[in-house]
Design a protein around this motif. Structure first.
Motif, PDB file in Angstrom:
ATOM      1  N   ILE A 117     -42.453 -35.662   6.618  1.00  0.00           N
ATOM      2  CA  ILE A 117     -42.543 -35.849   5.167  1.00  0.00           C
ATOM      3  C   ILE A 117     -41.755 -34.761   4.441  1.00  0.00           C
ATOM      4  O   ILE A 117     -41.017 -35.036   3.487  1.00  0.00           O
ATOM      5  N   GLU A 118     -41.883 -33.532   4.909  1.00  0.00           N
ATOM      6  CA  GLU A 118     -41.156 -32.428   4.280  1.00  0.00           C
ATOM      7  C   GLU A 118     -39.650 -32.555   4.496  1.00  0.00           C
ATOM      8  O   GLU A 118     -38.853 -32.278   3.593  1.00  0.00           O
ATOM      9  N   THR A 119     -39.264 -33.016   5.683  1.00  0.00           N
ATOM     10  CA  THR A 119     -37.839 -33.224   5.962  1.00  0.00           C
ATOM     11  C   THR A 119     -37.242 -34.254   5.017  1.00  0.00           C
ATOM     12  O   THR A 119     -36.143 -34.070   4.478  1.00  0.00           O
ATOM     13  N   VAL A 120     -37.963 -35.352   4.810  1.00  0.00           N
ATOM     14  CA  VAL A 120     -37.484 -36.408   3.913  1.00  0.00           C
ATOM     15  C   VAL A 120     -37.401 -35.898   2.481  1.00  0.00           C
ATOM     16  O   VAL A 120     -36.439 -36.190   1.751  1.00  0.00           O
ATOM     17  N   ARG A 121     -38.391 -35.142   2.061  1.00  0.00           N
ATOM     18  CA  ARG A 121     -38.388 -34.582   0.702  1.00  0.00           C
ATOM     19  C   ARG A 121     -37.146 -33.746   0.456  1.00  0.00           C
ATOM     20  O   ARG A 121     -36.463 -33.879  -0.570  1.00  0.00           O
ATOM     21  N   LYS A 122     -36.823 -32.902   1.420  1.00  0.00           N
ATOM     22  CA  LYS A 122     -35.659 -32.020   1.261  1.00  0.00           C
ATOM     23  C   LYS A 122     -34.351 -32.788   1.429  1.00  0.00           C
ATOM     24  O   LYS A 122     -33.376 -32.518   0.711  1.00  0.00           O
ATOM     25  N   HIS A 123     -34.312 -33.728   2.368  1.00  0.00           N
ATOM     26  CA  HIS A 123     -33.077 -34.463   2.647  1.00  0.00           C
ATOM     27  C   HIS A 123     -32.598 -35.237   1.428  1.00  0.00           C
ATOM     28  O   HIS A 123     -31.391 -35.279   1.137  1.00  0.00           O
ATOM     29  N   TYR A 124     -33.533 -35.862   0.704  1.00  0.00           N
ATOM     30  CA  TYR A 124     -33.166 -36.678  -0.452  1.00  0.00           C
ATOM     31  C   TYR A 124     -33.382 -35.950  -1.785  1.00  0.00           C
ATOM     32  O   TYR A 124     -33.100 -36.515  -2.838  1.00  0.00           O
ATOM     33  N   ASN A 125     -33.894 -34.723  -1.685  1.00  0.00           N
ATOM     34  CA  ASN A 125     -34.154 -33.932  -2.893  1.00  0.00           C
ATOM     35  C   ASN A 125     -35.012 -34.722  -3.874  1.00  0.00           C
ATOM     36  O   ASN A 125     -34.681 -34.881  -5.057  1.00  0.00           O
TER      37      ASN A 125
END
Length: 244
Positions: free
Chosen positions: A77-85
């Motif tokens: 979830i954190e990876t997706v948050r950062k990847h797509y800002n």
């Protein structure tokens, strides 16, 4: 200007868009007046987020934290948050309800009396609270995900499970006609993030105690609540799929 579809228009829209691409269905959904959001948890949902990110329209994303997810899922979830800002709106269960369940039945009551009660507290009630603030939601449901409950889902539907007496909630399923292979071909082609548990044999990923890897040629849903009937596995988030 697109208006919020009424129940009289939903079937017509579903028929009109039944063979259209996920991108076209998503564009329709994100053009709807009112509040709409993408429900995010698994591989399919990241595909939706990726497609939405290329449409040039604002979009919202929410996710359910049951308190029993794998560590890898929280990291994902954190990876997706950062990847797509993007901001991911996290929905939590009511602590009092969890405390009462655990006090009365312990941490693993679902192995004895079914998963519905625990899922109801940790997933369904938080989702109902979130959907009460929305006019529509976008899911990653696919027809091939569950042989008994999802094989007939339309690309657009009135949400019978979460609509209220005074409000019609619309559910969009842009990937309904895609297969698991379609999803993973997109993930590899676009090089987008995915949950590392997939590399360990997990296909359908839920809470840690209720999810396990599947064997070769097993259906993906057999890794969820494996001690229960294989063809009718729904936690309640898509209860409208269950035939009465």
């Amino acid at each position: 200007m697109t208006i919020i579809p009424t129940i009289d228009l939903v079937d017509a829209l579903a028929s009109e868009y039944t063979d259209k691409s996920p991108s076209e269905i998503l564009e329709l959904a994100l053009s709807q007046e009112g509040e709409i959001a993408i429900s995010f948890s698994g591989a399919e949902d990241v595909v939706l987020i990726d497609i939405a990110s290329h449409l040039g329209k604002p979009f919202r994303v929410f996710s359910l934290d049951t308190g029993r997810l794998h560590a890898e899922t929280y990291q994902f979830i954190e990876t997706v948050r950062k990847h797509y800002n993007i901001e991911i709106e996290i929905c939590f269960p009511e602590p009092e309800a969890i405390e009462s369940l655990v006090k009365q039945k312990g941490f693993f009551s679902f192995f004895d009396d079914g998963h519905q009660e625990c899922c109801g507290i940790r997933k369904v009630k938080p989702l109902r609270k979130k959907l009460a603030t929305l006019d529509g939601w976008i899911t990653g449901q696919r027809k091939d995900q569950s042989p008994g409950t999802r094989n007939e889902i339309p690309v657009i539907q009135a949400d019978a499970g979460f609509s209220g007496p005074d409000k019609q909630l619309i559910k969009y399923n842009p990937l309904a006609n895609w297969s698991s292979a379609d999803v993973w071909n997109y993930i590899r082609m676009m090089e987008i993030p995915y949950n590392p548990l997939h590399e360990r044999g997990f296909i359908s990923i839920g809470c840690e105690p209720c999810t396990r890897p599947v064997l070769p040629n097993q259906h993906e849903r057999e890794g969820r609540w494996w001690w229960e009937e294989a063809t009718h596995k729904e936690c309640g988030l898509h209860s409208g799929n269950l035939k009465k």
